[in-house]
Scaffold this motif. Structure first.
Motif, PDB file in Angstrom:
ATOM      1  N   LYS A   1      -8.471  62.584 -34.518  1.00 44.61           N
ATOM      2  CA  LYS A   1      -7.999  63.365 -33.551  1.00 44.61           C
ATOM      3  C   LYS A   1      -7.225  62.911 -32.428  1.00 44.61           C
ATOM      4  CE  LYS A   1      -9.410  67.321 -30.650  1.00 44.61           C
ATOM      5  NZ  LYS A   1      -8.243  66.965 -29.548  1.00 44.61           N
ATOM      6  N   GLU A   2      -7.901  61.764 -31.978  1.00 38.51           N
ATOM      7  CA  GLU A   2      -7.359  60.834 -30.772  1.00 38.51           C
ATOM      8  C   GLU A   2      -6.332  60.545 -31.245  1.00 38.51           C
ATOM      9  OE1 GLU A   2      -9.970  58.263 -28.880  1.00 38.51           O
ATOM     10  OE2 GLU A   2     -11.305  59.677 -28.279  1.00 38.51           O
TER      11      GLU A   2
ATOM     12  N   ASP B   1      -3.331  63.212 -31.612  1.00 39.77           N
ATOM     13  CA  ASP B   1      -2.850  63.380 -30.000  1.00 39.77           C
ATOM     14  C   ASP B   1      -1.980  62.411 -29.340  1.00 39.77           C
ATOM     15  OD1 ASP B   1      -4.401  65.792 -30.255  1.00 39.77           O
ATOM     16  OD2 ASP B   1      -6.334  65.078 -28.791  1.00 39.77           O
TER      17      ASP B   1
END
Length: 279
Positions: free
Chosen positions: A266-267, A270
């Motif tokens: 997820k990081e 992003d």
């Protein structure tokens, strides 16, 4: 009151007088409520540290203090009330014919009243999502389910510290992910100290601190995000960073404008979105 839950002061250990030192002058502290991962290649001394914390072994030199208690032969049972361990093979920990009996074992040894046992067993199994397996035989469970029961058996005695000693090594990737998610939930619910012993760097992402062992010594103390930027030096001591970190490190080599250090997918997504937006 000191926040230091576990203290190693210049600890050295070897299994026999004519054998090499497994640990050499090791010093570190673990504070209350921390999740600390101890990592290293096979033979680096990390599992020996786990056994020393729980009084399964005693140091040849130096001092170990757990929750204000110096670990030695006279205090070992007091220490074990504070520290619970989950090992690599849960089958080696099972003593009961049913899940309920097995989780109850530690409480029976302590002479807890029946009403207390019933409540704690139910709460511990609920914490690891195994309530419906109360009357199942432990040996008929899957690998991940067995480890959950092993964790419940430790959790039920209400320790201050839980040590996972390569507790996911025998599981497949899905099982490892489930166990680490369970452990994180249990830690948050019960406000525990957690010490994980592993050589799999995918398991340390959520840890507060990482202690890297190499050849019986503390090689590095840092946080996971910083550790994953040291891919080249980690490879030199037999460790490898997760794929997300590898990709981020390669992007840094290609474009110095990339400055992100993502820990998970997820990081990473992003960061890639932000990075592309600036182009």
């Amino acid at each position: 009151m000191s926040r230091q839950q576990i203290v190693f002061n210049n600890v050295s250990f070897r299994y026999a007088d004519d054998e090499p030192w497994v640990l050499k002058d090791v010093s570190f502290t673990i504070d209350s409520d921390q999740w600390v991962a101890i990592i290293g290649h096979n033979g680096s001394g990390k599992s020996t540290i786990a056994k020393l914390i729980n009084g399964l072994l005693f140091p040849d030199q130096g001092e170990i203090v757990v929750h204000g208690i110096t670990v030695n032969a006279e205090t070992v049972w007091d220490v074990r009330k504070k520290v619970g361990m989950v090992f690599q093979n849960p089958d080696n920990q099972f003593v009961g014919t049913t899940v309920r009996d097995d989780v109850a074992f530690g409480l029976e040894n302590r002479g807890e009243p029946r009403e207390v046992m019933v409540e704690r067993i139910a709460n511990s199994l609920k914490s690891v999502r195994m309530s419906e397996y109360t009357l199942h035989e432990p040996h008929r469970l899957s690998g991940g389910q067995k480890q959950r029961v092993a964790i419940a058996g430790v959790l039920v005695i209400q320790p201050d510290v839980i040590i996972l000693d390569e507790a996911t090594a025998m599981l497949d990737p899905k099982g490892r992910k489930e166990i680490m998610a369970t452990v994180n939930d249990v830690r948050a619910e019960h406000d525990l100290n957690l010490v994980t012993i592993t050589h799999d760097l995918n398991e340390i992402i959520q840890a507060d601190r990482v202690i890297v062992m190499n050849e019986g010594q503390v090689w590095l103390e840092t946080e996971p995000r910083d550790l994953f930027t040291r891919e080249n030096v980690l490879r030199e001591i037999g460790l490898d960073v997760p794929f997300v970190a590898k990709l981020a490190n390669q992007l840094q080599l290609v474009d110095q404008a990339w400055s992100q250090e993502p820990l998970n997918q997820k990081e990473l997504l992003d960061a890639l979105w932000t990075y592309n937006s600036t182009k």
